[in-house]
Design an enzyme around this catalytic site. Sequence first.
Site, PDB file in Angstrom:
ATOM      1  N   LYS A   1      38.804  38.710  52.878  1.00 31.71           N
ATOM      2  CA  LYS A   1      39.068  39.685  51.824  1.00 31.71           C
ATOM      3  C   LYS A   1      38.869  41.095  52.352  1.00 31.71           C
ATOM      4  O   LYS A   1      37.915  41.360  53.108  1.00 31.71           O
ATOM      5  CB  LYS A   1      38.150  39.416  50.631  1.00 31.71           C
ATOM      6  CG  LYS A   1      38.419  40.303  49.414  1.00 31.71           C
ATOM      7  CD  LYS A   1      37.531  39.916  48.232  1.00 31.71           C
ATOM      8  CE  LYS A   1      37.799  40.785  47.016  1.00 31.71           C
ATOM      9  NZ  LYS A   1      36.958  40.401  45.845  1.00 31.71           N
ATOM     10  N   SER A  19      39.174  39.690  41.303  1.00 34.62           N
ATOM     11  CA  SER A  19      39.804  40.589  42.262  1.00 34.62           C
ATOM     12  C   SER A  19      40.215  39.898  43.560  1.00 34.62           C
ATOM     13  O   SER A  19      40.999  40.439  44.348  1.00 34.62           O
ATOM     14  CB  SER A  19      38.827  41.724  42.609  1.00 34.62           C
ATOM     15  OG  SER A  19      37.667  41.220  43.276  1.00 34.62           O
ATOM     16  N   SER A  33      34.996  37.252  40.074  1.00 31.98           N
ATOM     17  CA  SER A  33      36.142  37.492  40.948  1.00 31.98           C
ATOM     18  C   SER A  33      36.353  36.456  42.042  1.00 31.98           C
ATOM     19  O   SER A  33      37.301  36.566  42.814  1.00 31.98           O
ATOM     20  CB  SER A  33      36.042  38.882  41.580  1.00 31.98           C
ATOM     21  OG  SER A  33      36.267  39.875  40.613  1.00 31.98           O
TER      22      SER A  33
END
Length: 494
Positions: free
Chosen positions: A79, A160, A184
């Site tokens: 990420k 997210s 998330s």
Amino acid sequence: MSALTDLGIAAIRDGVRDGTFSAREVAEAFVAAVEKARPLNAFLVETPDHALAAADAADAARAAGETLKPLSGVPIGMKDLFCTKGVPTTAASLILEGFTPTYESTVSGNLWAAGAGMLGKLNMDQFAMGSSNETSAYGNVISPWRRNDGGNAPLAPGGSSGGSSAAVAARIAPGATGTDTGGSIRQPAAFTGISGIKPTYGRCSRWGVVAFASSLDQAGPMARDVRDCAIMLQAMAEFDPKDATSLDLAVPNWEAGLSSNLKGKRIGIPKEYRVDGMPPEIEALWQQGIAWVRDAGAEIVDVSLPHTKYALPAYYIIAPAEASSNLARYDGVRYGRRDLPEGANLQEMYAATRAAGFGDEVKRRIMIGTYVLSAGFYDAYYTQAQKVRALIARDFERAWAQCDLLLTPTAPSAAFALGEKSADPIAMYLNDVFTVPSSLAGLPAMSVPGGLDGAGLPLGLQIIGKPLDERGVLDACLAIEERAGFIARPEAWW
């Protein structure tokens, strides 16, 4: 060769160890898959050289008769919230455009030390603020899933960590890192039919992770199944003296201890998680989940978490308040983007840089956070929210007197279409209604796929555990996974 991308972390690790295939073959297969899946916009930066170098190191070690590392031969996605030395890190925001760290985050460093290779940096909601991956400055991530009811609208992969969930679900990465502030990891995992665990706050170091809300942010793994999450989490977790909130505790061998036998466990069903307007399919899956854990030997008990209804408003005061403080560092002076209009003074440079660099959702949360921290409103909003947070944590503590784990839905719906909720921030925030309470309390929680809705989209079930009881959470999710038999996968359209 393409069959290699159908394998998860454990299967790749074991196959490389026993010589069924080489790590180089695996890396090349996933690198090709990443390139082919570019229409998903899951990766912001591709790093094939990193993945191939790690693979070659694994193959060389095996040829030399050396003991392979825990993740030797396994390529993963990272990420874009984790700083990676020599590789751009933007948190999907224009304000960090061009920023290339000279250091490695503790979590990513641990994964490379365990032998993993990096396929690239994954797209995300800007500064981890969002539930649909529509706030990225570099375009929406598109879920690999499509509805089977005739609707062909592109779907949100959750947020997210939407790039992470899309990459794992699309079989272009066997596993990926995520971060979870209010859900998330778990919500995008539920949206895309994969597994994801948020460990106890402090299990994984936050050092080198771009901050959103420091008292809530926690890194965790996202992968095809429970075992793969356990393997990856074990490599990620470690005490880190560079992080003041890091827990100085030994990391258990979560994979070795996995068991789907829940005999002697009491699993609580919180009545407050039955929210108004929840689709019948979510309730039906929840009841099925109850039946599954009962079949695994667990005793079911009803519990109450009375302050749950206040969790979401408290979260959306606390998280923006911390964000407004953390994001104040992005001023155009020290690093990242700088917008300097001709003749501008320092204050005007700050304003121009932030106006151009921050997206609308980030600005919205900074403004909310600044407001609730301002003189005259601090006690009315921020102090009250922290009191509510303490009451929510107390609710969980009291529930543990009656049960060992909690079972709830992960999200109040299946994946929605891109653009469907982005115009209404409140509707978007409601996606976190089932995940936020455990985040406020710092508890371990995991989503595991349980079935499909009427349109053929994944639905997830959530297990919440006591502090440091990742093992209990993983075991209960394994019991659900075995009984759900979830094998659905998106059909490649990209």
